[in-house]
Scaffold this motif. Sequence first.
Motif, PDB file in Angstrom:
ATOM      1  N   ARG A 234      -0.857   7.900 -40.029  1.00 53.02           N
ATOM      2  CA  ARG A 234      -0.339   8.183 -41.367  1.00 53.02           C
ATOM      3  C   ARG A 234      -1.469   8.126 -42.385  1.00 53.02           C
ATOM      4  NH1 ARG A 234       5.533   5.453 -42.386  1.00 53.02           N
ATOM      5  NH2 ARG A 234       5.259   6.739 -44.248  1.00 53.02           N
ATOM      6  N   ASP A 235      -2.519   7.365 -42.047  1.00 53.78           N
ATOM      7  CA  ASP A 235      -3.640   7.193 -42.970  1.00 53.78           C
ATOM      8  C   ASP A 235      -4.684   8.301 -42.883  1.00 53.78           C
ATOM      9  OD1 ASP A 235      -2.525   4.884 -43.888  1.00 53.78           O
ATOM     10  OD2 ASP A 235      -3.757   3.550 -42.663  1.00 53.78           O
ATOM     11  N   LEU A 240      -9.814  10.986 -49.496  1.00 52.25           N
ATOM     12  CA  LEU A 240     -10.876  11.964 -49.308  1.00 52.25           C
ATOM     13  C   LEU A 240     -12.207  11.227 -49.191  1.00 52.25           C
ATOM     14  CD1 LEU A 240     -12.087  14.838 -49.381  1.00 52.25           C
ATOM     15  CD2 LEU A 240     -11.946  14.728 -51.879  1.00 52.25           C
ATOM     16  N   TYR A 241     -12.938  11.506 -48.121  1.00 53.36           N
ATOM     17  CA  TYR A 241     -14.241  10.883 -47.859  1.00 53.36           C
ATOM     18  C   TYR A 241     -14.150   9.360 -47.760  1.00 53.36           C
ATOM     19  CZ  TYR A 241     -15.871  15.520 -49.277  1.00 53.36           C
ATOM     20  OH  TYR A 241     -16.060  16.864 -49.383  1.00 53.36           O
ATOM     21  N   GLY A 242     -12.996   8.867 -47.337  1.00 52.68           N
ATOM     22  CA  GLY A 242     -12.865   7.425 -47.123  1.00 52.68           C
ATOM     23  C   GLY A 242     -13.060   7.101 -45.658  1.00 52.68           C
ATOM     24  N   GLY A 243     -13.242   5.830 -45.361  1.00 53.03           N
ATOM     25  CA  GLY A 243     -13.324   5.405 -43.962  1.00 53.03           C
ATOM     26  C   GLY A 243     -14.666   5.689 -43.322  1.00 53.03           C
ATOM     27  N   ASP A 244     -14.691   5.514 -41.983  1.00 59.43           N
ATOM     28  CA  ASP A 244     -15.932   5.639 -41.224  1.00 59.43           C
ATOM     29  C   ASP A 244     -15.998   6.989 -40.515  1.00 59.43           C
ATOM     30  OD1 ASP A 244     -13.986   5.382 -39.309  1.00 59.43           O
ATOM     31  OD2 ASP A 244     -14.634   3.405 -38.600  1.00 59.43           O
ATOM     32  N   SER A 245     -16.956   7.109 -39.572  1.00 53.58           N
ATOM     33  CA  SER A 245     -17.134   8.378 -38.850  1.00 53.58           C
ATOM     34  C   SER A 245     -15.898   8.749 -38.053  1.00 53.58           C
ATOM     35  CB  SER A 245     -18.342   8.283 -37.906  1.00 53.58           C
ATOM     36  OG  SER A 245     -19.527   8.173 -38.634  1.00 53.58           O
ATOM     37  N   GLU A 246     -15.191   7.741 -37.525  1.00 57.10           N
ATOM     38  CA  GLU A 246     -14.006   8.059 -36.744  1.00 57.10           C
ATOM     39  C   GLU A 246     -12.905   8.626 -37.639  1.00 57.10           C
ATOM     40  OE1 GLU A 246     -11.412   6.467 -33.001  1.00 57.10           O
ATOM     41  OE2 GLU A 246     -12.829   5.097 -33.962  1.00 57.10           O
ATOM     42  N   MET A 247     -12.750   8.079 -38.832  1.00 57.23           N
ATOM     43  CA  MET A 247     -11.770   8.648 -39.748  1.00 57.23           C
ATOM     44  C   MET A 247     -12.168  10.065 -40.143  1.00 57.23           C
ATOM     45  SD  MET A 247      -9.019   8.657 -41.408  1.00 57.23           S
ATOM     46  CE  MET A 247      -8.375   6.981 -41.334  1.00 57.23           C
TER      47      MET A 247
END
Length: 853
Positions: A234-235, A240-247
């Motif tokens: 869901r996340d 936009l442009y949040g999280g790490d490489s996996e996201m």
Amino acid sequence: MKPIYSFITTPAIPPRLERLVDLAYNLRWSWNQASIALFRRLDSDLWETSGHNPVKMLGTIDQPILEAAATDEGFLSHLDGVVEHLDRYMKSDTTWFSRLGKPVPDPLVAYFSLEFGITECMSIFAGGLGILAGDHLKSASDLGVPLVGVGLLYQQGYFSQYLNDAGWQQEAFDDNDFYNLPVRLLRQPNGSPRSIIVQYPGREVIAQIWKAQVGRIDLYLLDTNVPENQAQDRDITDQLYGGDSEMRIKQEVLLGIGGMHTLAELGLEPTIFHMNEGHSAFLSLERIRRLMVKHNLTFTEAREAHAAGCIFTTHTPVPAGHDYFPAYLMDRYLGDYMGKLGLSRHDFLALGRINPDNDNEPFCMTILALRTAAYSNGVSRLHGQVSREAWRSIWPGVPLNEIPISHVTNGVHFRSWISREMDQLYERYLGMRWQEEPADQTIWKRAALIPSEELWRTHERRRERLVAFTRNRLQAQVKKRQSSRALIEEASEVLDSQALTIGFARRFATYKRAALLFRDPERLARILNNPDRPVQIIFAGKAHPRDDPGKALIQRIVNFARQEKFRHRIVFLENYDMAIARSLVQGADVWLNNPLRPQEASGTSGMKAAANGVLNLSTLDGWWDEAYTPEVGWAIGRGEIYNDPEYQEQVEAEALYDLLEREIVPAFYERGKDGLPRRWIEMMKASIQHLCSNFNTHRMVGEYVEKFYLPAAASFEALAENKMARARALAAWKTRIQQNWSQVRVESVDTGAFTTLKIGSQFTVRAEVHLGELTPDDVSVELHIGSLDANNEIIDAHNFAMLPVKSSRERTYLYEISPTACCTSGLHGYTIRVLPRHPDLVTPFLPGMIVWA
């Protein structure tokens, strides 16, 4: 507590006002002054507090206001006029695109982007890339280009920025309420949401499809925040442009592969795919897979067909702007595609690597895009050169200027950025055509006819509005920090509506050097605080949440602004958005941009400023490198690049101060008896005349259509004929070329005995070329001739096709040409090269396939 049932409420619009809903849900209102004026007329305060969001406005407006408007003849007349204009616009069959002589039936272009900046109330963009994508859709709509957009609908979008007491950027993430935005959830006939399924490791992820109407253009946006998905999924469309490489890889799988599923779900079959940056490059894998299944093609055959209709635009020369994924993430999220495409793991990963045999090299989305698109481009002339240099290792042996990456210089959508006052001024003196045909240079030449006094008074009103806007925003900032009454009152008095005003607003990346002006604070203070010729600066911009050096730049500027000598002359506005950008580019006198050359791919804020008569002051980077002449603005330096960044900064800071002291400030305050800065106004007119016709998205989109979209459509249609017969043939030919290319060599070159030639005389060159299993029909043998530089390298080369005259011996052919000697004197040289040749090749430069004598 979770609800057991949910429902949607809609505003109770009186029947006579029902078309307000149509207007609100078609984002054309965002570039139509009459539509905006209509919503302001309904309730100007609510228009502001709703964040310029007519859908939210209609959902929260007091019912008595609606009832009163429904009986107000003036308002109804205004409404009818706006509605009639929109209906005419939507139904028009006389658009620019419809008037083109097209070699194939209208192609459908699918434009993929990770962000779209349409208007400030839709927080699904971060900066220039998204604004450019939004302006691309708007101009495609105005020009009638058959195009659909594909992107993601973020629950929180990009962050809201605020500063703490120390001046350090903080981030707040506010949820978007999709049901109060100008987007609509697509539904099945039974009322359930229309959705697609994307395969992720060990599970399926569902994404709902929303649609935003951007004039004539449909923009489809995917949203994974649905109850059927796991929390982690869901996340995916959370930030936009949040999280790490996996996201990031999750988002890019959704955009590229999910976007392809979306088009199929909606029954759309584009022939052209335009990847706006490498984020969407996974679409190539899915489209190749679909072509393989539909036409029973091999990977190589399907790749040829796909590439023929695919365009890739790269937007950044900065390494951090390109996505790289480690092999283990590619295995985890795209491992299934190896089998689906019939590729080994080595060959699959090679699609995103410069060196396929380097197991430690990560997978690069830009390289995947370059390898799967027949057409690639940078976004300014200089950026095209920089991109060819950056990616030349993909085409070893190819001269730099012939690397198959061209350029289409960015533009801006004028009607989204030009102030209402300038709009009216242009209508009076340029005529109505400037709105529909801004790329027509003859229209802008009429700017010379605008009376100087009228142009200047119009601009002064915009500066006054900018100062008022800035004071209001600054007061809101200090109130939010619960500052003292004295600071709040002081905020209402900052800046001077008559002073020379410099605007600087953009993403706070270090290479943009926002603090260059502060290199010598004492000298800057003297410039700003000259009692007879004051200068003031308004800053705005966000740093990426993980970019601490960028945040430090913001803090440094804020701390300077708090010093007594800068207190009333420098302002930093929080939470940079399109509303702030619009006020700044419409009301500043000078637009400052000083990136470190050549790291600014294009930059479009200066184009928006120029369209409003604002003069540019910039280093020769991005668009300004090709736009600058002394008549239209100022250049910081001459494009020099020094090895020592510290020295470069010192030199360019000195140049900046000198320009301000010796040219810019005197020109602004040099007034005639009528109180007008005549020299300044002449530069304003020259800027409008010379820059506006070129640096707009109507010209840009038209260039994409004529340079890429139509040729790509023709190439794809040709390869698709007879059940992909030509695609199969091209793939088979390429395979044969690759298998036998190692046998190709230039065995000898005979020029006769001469060391000097008169200009214009002829000479003959013969070359023996061994082709092995290939034939003269498979190759092009060329004379590569030009001047020699100090390193004995050929420059400014010209290429001439040599003709086979006979077979000198088995598998070796004699080629000959008799060119005319060069038309300039000096030292010249030449060599021979051999390239693959096939009528269906978009470019003769295939990676690793060029032979030099």
